[in-house]
Design a protein around this motif. Structure first.
Motif, PDB file in Angstrom:
ATOM      1  N   GLU A  84       0.820  -1.205   0.000  1.00  0.00           N
ATOM      2  CA  GLU A  84       0.000   0.000   0.000  1.00  0.00           C
ATOM      3  C   GLU A  84       0.860   1.263   0.000  1.00  0.00           C
ATOM      4  O   GLU A  84       1.908   1.316   0.644  1.00  0.00           O
ATOM      5  CB  GLU A  84      -0.915   0.012   1.226  1.00  0.00           C
ATOM      6  N   PRO A  85       0.401   2.291  -0.703  1.00  0.00           N
ATOM      7  CA  PRO A  85       1.120   3.578  -0.657  1.00  0.00           C
ATOM      8  C   PRO A  85       0.937   4.242   0.698  1.00  0.00           C
ATOM      9  O   PRO A  85       0.076   3.836   1.489  1.00  0.00           O
ATOM     10  CB  PRO A  85       0.439   4.387  -1.765  1.00  0.00           C
ATOM     11  N   PRO A  86       1.727   5.256   0.977  1.00  0.00           N
ATOM     12  CA  PRO A  86       1.626   5.907   2.292  1.00  0.00           C
ATOM     13  C   PRO A  86       0.326   6.689   2.438  1.00  0.00           C
ATOM     14  O   PRO A  86      -0.230   7.202   1.457  1.00  0.00           O
ATOM     15  CB  PRO A  86       2.834   6.840   2.307  1.00  0.00           C
ATOM     16  N   GLN A  87      -0.141   6.792   3.661  1.00  0.00           N
ATOM     17  CA  GLN A  87      -1.197   7.730   3.974  1.00  0.00           C
ATOM     18  C   GLN A  87      -0.623   9.155   3.891  1.00  0.00           C
ATOM     19  O   GLN A  87       0.602   9.346   3.954  1.00  0.00           O
ATOM     20  CB  GLN A  87      -1.738   7.459   5.374  1.00  0.00           C
ATOM     21  N   PRO A  88      -1.474  10.167   3.740  1.00  0.00           N
ATOM     22  CA  PRO A  88      -0.952  11.535   3.598  1.00  0.00           C
ATOM     23  C   PRO A  88       0.051  11.916   4.679  1.00  0.00           C
ATOM     24  O   PRO A  88       1.077  12.564   4.388  1.00  0.00           O
ATOM     25  CB  PRO A  88      -2.217  12.400   3.663  1.00  0.00           C
ATOM     26  N   GLU A  89      -0.207  11.523   5.931  1.00  0.00           N
ATOM     27  CA  GLU A  89       0.700  11.900   7.018  1.00  0.00           C
ATOM     28  C   GLU A  89       1.996  11.088   7.008  1.00  0.00           C
ATOM     29  O   GLU A  89       2.952  11.424   7.720  1.00  0.00           O
ATOM     30  CB  GLU A  89       0.002  11.746   8.373  1.00  0.00           C
TER      31      GLU A  89
END
Length: 491
Positions: free
Chosen positions: A476-481
């Motif tokens: 999964e790609p990173p969350q915004p934070e």
């Protein structure tokens, strides 16, 4: 039990102006973090011996093994376009060379092993973070099938190094088919030492391009061969979303391997202008600029070889330009072939480049994750369901316009959906060393002396094309934070 390295040191047999003889600086309390056991076996080394305290001392530079001839290599280089006539190994020492079980000669180098005559007032040491980053990314690149230097071992030294703050010191044992760079040739060209250039070129031909031995124009053939390897290498970088970050000529290997993982990174959301390196303020080494910079670096290599081409400078330049003209086609062919594979296309169609470009433009406008988009396209090619891909696009309008064209193009191919999905999954990885994962590994190691996250990430990345349900979160790609917007050089 004595740790044995079957050294055969050809580079150290070259003239003394090619390097400086210097031993690693002993460290206080070396501790092995990680040994790459399969690579050790490939090199003809005994991993059980390397995991002993004596092995850790060797891998940290505290003890020099029998048969080693430690040297720091001399080279120059263009750094962000500015020529520096003397750089050299400022924090790396080549212990020696071994011929591996496949008959390939490999360098064994300690990175972070103390000052050398080329350190330019630096301490010659490495902090733990950059060592872990290079270990992770170089081994991930190998698993992805990209030509690269390798990582044999990472060791903490028991000492601190001082950058912006005090950090744990570490040493990386790096393996390469050689550490000869475009900048190595530039070092002698800057000194107008034509005989040294010839000696170096002969060494490179014998070591990396033996098929050129005896050619009527061996040095012209060498330039052509290096151009071909660099074109293929950079095409592979673009096909997996890799950004080197510091494509200086001293970081361009004439063997065609990816070398020097400093502020490198893999893209999350696709954008051709992506830059991560904190020192690349003008975007010189942005993702889409990498082919152009590769050609620029190869032009500097060609300039070094001009005296070997002909005594007639005009003719020598003409020969070099003819070779350099081959780069664009070689790169384009490799890059477009890679994109076709990523899209599940087994044959070449006239409109395929436009089809691929339209997807990339839709990914840019939709801020879609590069790696996941192609991975899910593989699933869509198998089951006909485009919805999981579509969800990756913040604005799916471009994807909605593109996908019918792709489906129409796939219909011209004879493969079954399952065959197409398998082929696409074999070229589109599920797992890459995402920046936020690397930063989490480094943070755990530095703050808590906890290397379990490092071990787990290495385990996942060893099989990037395989679905690993237990590690699904790593795809999964990173969350915004969690997003990492800048990466930093380790010096």
């Amino acid at each position: 039990m004595t740790v044995h390295f079957p050294f055969q040191n050809s580079y150290a047999a070259l003239p003394d102006n090619f390097f400086a003889r210097v031993a690693p600086t002993p460290v206080a309390a070396p501790r092995l973090i990680k040994l790459n056991r399969p690579l050790a076996v490939e090199l003809g080394l005994d991993p059980d011996q390397l995991e002993t305290p004596e092995g850790a001392e060797i891998l940290a530079g505290k003890t020099v093994p029998a048969g080693a001839d430690p040297i720091a290599m001399a080279y120059a280089g263009h750094q962000f376009g500015q020529f520096v006539p003397q750089l050299g190994d400022g924090r790396a020492i080549l212990l020696g060379e071994v011929v591996d079980i496949n008959g390939v000669r490999r360098d064994i180098q300690l990175k972070g092993s103390g000052p050398t005559p080329f350190s330019r007032r630096g301490d010659g040491r490495a902090a733990l973070g950059p060592v872990l980053r290079e270990y992770i990314v170089s081994e991930a690149m190998h698993a992805l099938g990209i030509p690269t230097t390798r990582s044999l071992a990472a060791v903490v030294t028991g000492e601190q190094v001082f950058r912006e703050t005090a950090l744990p010191g570490a040493v990386l044992t790096r393996i390469a088919t050689s550490h000869i760079r475009v900048g190595t040739f530039q070092y002698f060209a800057a000194r107008r030492d034509i005989e040294a250039i010839r000696r170096l070129a002969d060494h490179v031909i014998a070591r990396h391009y033996p098929e050129l031995t005896g050619r009527e124009r061996p040095y012209h053939a060498l330039l052509e061969a290096v151009i071909a390897r660099q074109a293929a290498l950079v095409a592979r970088w673009l096909d997996i979303g890799f950004i080197h970050g510091v494509m200086n000529t001293d970081n361009t290997s004439v063997s065609g391997e990816t070398i020097d993982y400093g502020p490198c990174a893999f893209m999350d959301a696709y954008n051709p202008a992506t830059v991560f390196s904190s020192i690349d303020e003008m975007g010189r080494y942005a993702f889409a600029n990498q082919p152009r910079i590769a050609l620029w670096n190869l032009t500097r290599f060609a300039e070094c070889l001009l005296p070997l081409f002909s005594d007639d400078q005009a003719q020598a330049i003409k020969d070099a330009e003819g070779a350099l003209d081959s780069f664009a086609e070689a790169f384009s062919n490799a890059y477009q072939a890679g994109l076709r594979r990523k899209l599940g296309l087994f044959t070449a169609g006239e409109d395929d480049p436009a089809l691929a470009q339209a997807l990339l433009e839709a990914m840019t406008s939709g801020q879609a994750d590069f790696t996941l988009t192609f991975r899910r396209l593989g699933e869509a090619a198998g089951d006909g369901n485009d919805a999981p891909v579509r969800t990756l696009f913040q604005d799916p309008a471009g994807f909605d316009e593109w996908v019918p064209r792709w489906r129409q193009r796939l219909a011209l191919e004879p493969q079954t959906p399952d065959q197409r999905r398998s082929a696409m999954h074999a070229t589109n990885p599920a797992y890459i060393p995402r920046n936020h994962r690397i930063e989490a590994v480094i943070s755990a190691a530095i703050q808590n002396d906890d290397f379990a996250p490092f071990e787990e990430l290495i385990t996942v990345l060893a099989h990037p094309y395989r679905d690993q349900p237990v590690y699904a979160a790593y795809a999964e790609p990173p969350q915004p934070e969690e997003r990492v917007l800048q990466t930093f050089c380790g010096t």
